[in-house]
Each structure stands twice: as C-alpha cells, then as structure tokens.
Motif scaffolding. Structure first.
Motif, PDB file in Angstrom:
ATOM      1  N   THR A   1       7.372 -10.333  -8.223  1.00 21.32           N
ATOM      2  CA  THR A   1       8.450 -10.213  -8.448  1.00 21.32           C
ATOM      3  C   THR A   1       8.966  -8.520  -7.782  1.00 21.32           C
ATOM      4  N   SER A   2       8.040  -7.867  -7.895  1.00 20.96           N
ATOM      5  CA  SER A   2       8.343  -6.331  -7.456  1.00 20.96           C
ATOM      6  C   SER A   2       7.593  -5.743  -6.328  1.00 20.96           C
ATOM      7  N   VAL A   3       6.418  -6.394  -6.180  1.00 15.94           N
ATOM      8  CA  VAL A   3       5.370  -5.768  -5.084  1.00 15.94           C
ATOM      9  C   VAL A   3       5.673  -6.452  -3.707  1.00 15.94           C
ATOM     10  N   TYR A   4       5.279  -7.695  -3.787  1.00 16.29           N
ATOM     11  CA  TYR A   4       5.385  -8.469  -2.319  1.00 16.29           C
ATOM     12  C   TYR A   4       6.448  -8.721  -1.701  1.00 16.29           C
ATOM     13  N   PRO A   5       7.775  -8.758  -2.494  1.00 17.41           N
ATOM     14  CA  PRO A   5       8.905  -8.691  -1.698  1.00 17.41           C
ATOM     15  C   PRO A   5       9.477  -7.536  -0.985  1.00 17.41           C
ATOM     16  N   ARG A   6       8.635  -6.257  -1.581  1.00 18.46           N
ATOM     17  CA  ARG A   6       9.197  -5.095  -0.852  1.00 18.46           C
ATOM     18  C   ARG A   6       8.150  -4.493  -0.236  1.00 18.46           C
ATOM     19  N   GLU A   7       7.056  -5.097  -0.007  1.00 17.27           N
ATOM     20  CA  GLU A   7       5.720  -4.785   0.746  1.00 17.27           C
ATOM     21  C   GLU A   7       6.215  -4.686   2.264  1.00 17.27           C
ATOM     22  N   PRO A   8       5.853  -3.532   2.653  1.00 18.75           N
ATOM     23  CA  PRO A   8       6.196  -3.345   4.410  1.00 18.75           C
ATOM     24  C   PRO A   8       5.356  -4.647   4.836  1.00 18.75           C
TER      25      PRO A   8
ATOM     26  N   THR B   1     -10.782  -2.745  -1.624  1.00 19.68           N
ATOM     27  CA  THR B   1      -9.380  -2.223  -1.071  1.00 19.68           C
ATOM     28  C   THR B   1      -8.732  -1.760  -2.324  1.00 19.68           C
ATOM     29  N   THR B   2      -7.702  -1.122  -1.963  1.00 19.42           N
ATOM     30  CA  THR B   2      -6.727  -0.588  -2.746  1.00 19.42           C
ATOM     31  C   THR B   2      -5.839  -2.153  -3.293  1.00 19.42           C
ATOM     32  N   SER B   3      -5.452  -2.220  -4.309  1.00 22.47           N
ATOM     33  CA  SER B   3      -4.394  -3.325  -4.968  1.00 22.47           C
ATOM     34  C   SER B   3      -3.085  -3.055  -4.320  1.00 22.47           C
ATOM     35  N   ALA B   4      -2.220  -4.210  -4.214  1.00 19.37           N
ATOM     36  CA  ALA B   4      -1.015  -4.046  -3.565  1.00 19.37           C
ATOM     37  C   ALA B   4      -0.039  -3.152  -4.469  1.00 19.37           C
ATOM     38  N   ASP B   5      -0.119  -3.422  -5.657  1.00 25.75           N
ATOM     39  CA  ASP B   5       0.585  -2.525  -6.882  1.00 25.75           C
ATOM     40  C   ASP B   5       0.271  -1.255  -6.782  1.00 25.75           C
ATOM     41  N   GLU B   6      -0.812  -0.811  -6.447  1.00 25.28           N
ATOM     42  CA  GLU B   6      -1.142   0.456  -6.570  1.00 25.28           C
ATOM     43  C   GLU B   6      -0.943   1.143  -4.951  1.00 25.28           C
ATOM     44  N   GLY B   7      -0.899   0.334  -4.179  1.00 21.69           N
ATOM     45  CA  GLY B   7      -0.388   0.864  -2.743  1.00 21.69           C
ATOM     46  C   GLY B   7       1.236   1.178  -2.729  1.00 21.69           C
ATOM     47  N   GLN B   8       1.870   0.275  -3.394  1.00 21.67           N
ATOM     48  CA  GLN B   8       3.370   0.486  -3.952  1.00 21.67           C
ATOM     49  C   GLN B   8       3.572   1.877  -4.529  1.00 21.67           C
TER      50      GLN B   8
ATOM     51  N   GLU C   1       0.184  -7.474   6.513  1.00 24.73           N
ATOM     52  CA  GLU C   1      -0.829  -7.735   7.462  1.00 24.73           C
ATOM     53  C   GLU C   1      -2.185  -7.321   7.079  1.00 24.73           C
ATOM     54  N   LEU C   2      -2.057  -5.923   6.709  1.00 33.81           N
ATOM     55  CA  LEU C   2      -3.368  -5.279   6.583  1.00 33.81           C
ATOM     56  C   LEU C   2      -4.212  -5.888   5.406  1.00 33.81           C
ATOM     57  N   ARG C   3      -3.279  -6.114   4.375  1.00 32.55           N
ATOM     58  CA  ARG C   3      -4.027  -6.517   3.055  1.00 32.55           C
ATOM     59  C   ARG C   3      -4.584  -8.231   3.337  1.00 32.55           C
ATOM     60  N   GLU C   4      -3.673  -8.977   4.042  1.00 29.45           N
ATOM     61  CA  GLU C   4      -4.378 -10.217   4.329  1.00 29.45           C
ATOM     62  C   GLU C   4      -5.457 -10.086   5.440  1.00 29.45           C
ATOM     63  N   LEU C   5      -5.419  -9.099   6.213  1.00 31.05           N
ATOM     64  CA  LEU C   5      -6.714  -9.023   7.064  1.00 31.05           C
ATOM     65  C   LEU C   5      -8.022  -8.450   6.127  1.00 31.05           C
ATOM     66  N   THR C   6      -7.588  -7.736   5.002  1.00 33.11           N
ATOM     67  CA  THR C   6      -8.780  -7.203   4.422  1.00 33.11           C
ATOM     68  C   THR C   6      -9.069  -8.021   3.507  1.00 33.11           C
ATOM     69  N   ALA C   7      -8.422  -9.308   3.061  1.00 35.69           N
ATOM     70  CA  ALA C   7      -9.039 -10.093   2.132  1.00 35.69           C
ATOM     71  C   ALA C   7      -9.873 -11.007   2.693  1.00 35.69           C
TER      72      ALA C   7
ATOM     73  N   ALA D   1      -0.255   3.041   3.320  1.00 37.63           N
ATOM     74  CA  ALA D   1       0.862   3.483   2.512  1.00 37.63           C
ATOM     75  C   ALA D   1       1.119   4.652   2.205  1.00 37.63           C
ATOM     76  N   THR D   2       0.150   5.628   2.540  1.00 41.78           N
ATOM     77  CA  THR D   2       0.436   6.967   2.712  1.00 41.78           C
ATOM     78  C   THR D   2       1.157   7.508   3.858  1.00 41.78           C
ATOM     79  N   ALA D   3       0.671   6.970   5.121  1.00 40.39           N
ATOM     80  CA  ALA D   3       1.120   7.258   6.142  1.00 40.39           C
ATOM     81  C   ALA D   3       2.662   7.022   6.528  1.00 40.39           C
ATOM     82  N   LEU D   4       3.084   5.654   5.894  1.00 42.27           N
ATOM     83  CA  LEU D   4       4.467   5.324   5.774  1.00 42.27           C
ATOM     84  C   LEU D   4       5.366   6.078   5.018  1.00 42.27           C
ATOM     85  N   ALA D   5       4.637   6.691   4.010  1.00 38.94           N
ATOM     86  CA  ALA D   5       5.595   7.624   2.992  1.00 38.94           C
ATOM     87  C   ALA D   5       5.674   8.862   3.536  1.00 38.94           C
TER      88      ALA D   5
END
Length: 248
Positions: free
Chosen positions: A37-44, A63-70, A49-55, A97-101
């Motif tokens: 609902t809140s993480v994947y739809p807004r994930e850059p 890895t850092t979880s997607a919600d923590e990255g957000q 791509e990096l999350r799926e590669l890391t998986a 996540a940091t670099a994009l911010a």
C-alpha cells in the motif's frame, strides 16, 4: 481444531513475500499490506531494481528492508542532511536511499569490508545518477574513524550517520561517531531489536549468529538509554532502528 493441511495453508498464506524480509510485526499480512500500500507504489525504480537484484544474493537477509529504506529516505529529507556517513553497505540499498535523498552536492562516506557486494549494486546506483555523491572505502571503519578524529577537522561535521555493520563493534563506533556527528545531527543504529531476540528467554533456541550478537545489542541498547549526550527513539522498523540525536 485445524487440520495439519489447514495449518500449512495458513502458514503459507501468512509468509512474507519479500525475500530476506525483516519485520517485527506479528502479522505477516499486515507487513505485506504496508509494503503493497505505502512502500512499493512509491519506491523509486532504481531502489526496486536494486532490491530485486539483492534478493537473488545468498546473503540477502543482510539487506535493509524496503520499508526501512523508505523511512531513511524521508528522514534525511526532513533533517535536510547533506554530509552523511554509512558504515556497512552490502549491495547498497540503504546507501541508494540516502543518495537519492541528498541534494546534488551531498556527500556520503560509505565503508564496508567487502567491495564485491557493493559493486553488485553499483551499476544501479550509477544509472540512478547519484554515484558522484558516494565516497566508498573498503576495509574496517574503526581505523578510518580514528584517523578522522585525530585529524581534528571532521569533528561535528556529519548531519547523519547510519550504522548497519558488525554488532560487536557498535559501542566502539558510538564512542567515535558521537564526536563526528554535529550537535542536532542524527546517528541511526540498525538491528537494535535483533530478530526480537532481545526479549527471548535464556533457553530459547536461536540461530548461532543471533545468539552470539544478542549480548552486544543488549549492551548497546543499555548504553544509549543512559547517554546524556543524545536523545533517542527506538523504532520497530525493519529489525529495529535506534535514532540518536546529539544534543551536546
């Protein structure tokens, strides 16, 4: 009484769909709801791509979880961070996540003992156009921190520092980082609830690495709670993150 087949179906339905997930929520369905609902739809796109590669990597639990990255991404924007540090990089999901911010002239000193893992994610970071913000240094972080403190010019210069590395050195990091982060700046320590093991009874069966590092995490948590130089907030995001705001 539920049949064994029904129990297996319920367990299957309740499992996290994210590989290498970290969540302390009791309900897997609730965690999946947050992600979808809140993480994947807004994930850059780059982070996805990096999350799926890391998986696909055998150590994906690191890895850092997607919600923590957000969470990290929006936190850095809220505090207007520009000069940051990350200890423990892995494939670079939290780093991205940091670099994009950060603003275009923002900087991240990123340290990890394994360049190979970082280079897995580097093409994605480069494609996202933020690699110029990152100064990656391979090797143990403590000697680098000691040198920075000895130099004198780095005291109080960092807006934000994120630590997701060797738990047995967290207190050693804290002793040094408290000098390098500015007054009003933030240090984030990851994994401070350590798979929930911080409240596990002594006879609880735990994975060997979880049991080994648990005492170090407990020691850190106790030390941070009474450190007069910081204000703290411990959150059950990912595997637990403790934010420390330097006040003196």
């Amino acid at each position: 009484m539920a049949t064994k087949q029904e129990e297996q179906q319920n367990n299957q339905a309740g499992r996290h769909q994210e590989v290498g997930h970290k969540s302390l929520l009791q309900s897997d369905a609730l965690y999946q709801y947050i992600l979808e609902t809140s993480v994947y739809p807004r994930e850059p796109e780059a982070m996805k791509e990096l999350r799926e590669l890391t998986a696909k990597h055998p150590w994906n639990i690191m890895t850092t979880s997607a919600d923590e990255g957000q969470f990290l991404n929006i936190l850095l924007k809220l505090i207007n961070a520009k000069n940051t540090m990350e200890i423990g990089v892995y494939t670079g999901y939290s780093l991205l996540a940091t670099a994009l911010a950060l603003p275009d002239d923002g900087k991240i000193l990123a340290m990890d003992i394994n360049r190979e893992n970082y280079e897995l994610g580097l093409p994605v970071i480069q494609k996202a156009g933020v690699a110029h913000k990152i100064d990656f240094q391979e090797g143990p972080a403590l000697p680098v921190l000691d040198q920075m403190i000895e130099d004198g010019k780095y005291h109080g210069t960092f807006d934000f520092i994120f630590v997701d590395a060797d738990k047995d050195n967290y207190l050693n990091y804290h002793k040094r980082l408290i000098e390098l982060v500015k007054v009003g700046g933030v240090i984030g320590y990851d994994n401070t609830l350590w798979n929930g093991s911080v409240v596990a009874p002594p006879d609880t069966p735990l994975r060997k690495y979880v049991r080994y590092y648990r005492d170090f995490v407990l020691e850190l948590n106790k030390a941070l709670a009474v450190d007069p130089r910081i204000e703290i907030c411990q959150l059950p995001v990912g595997d637990g993150i403790t934010l420390c705001r330097r006040i003196s």
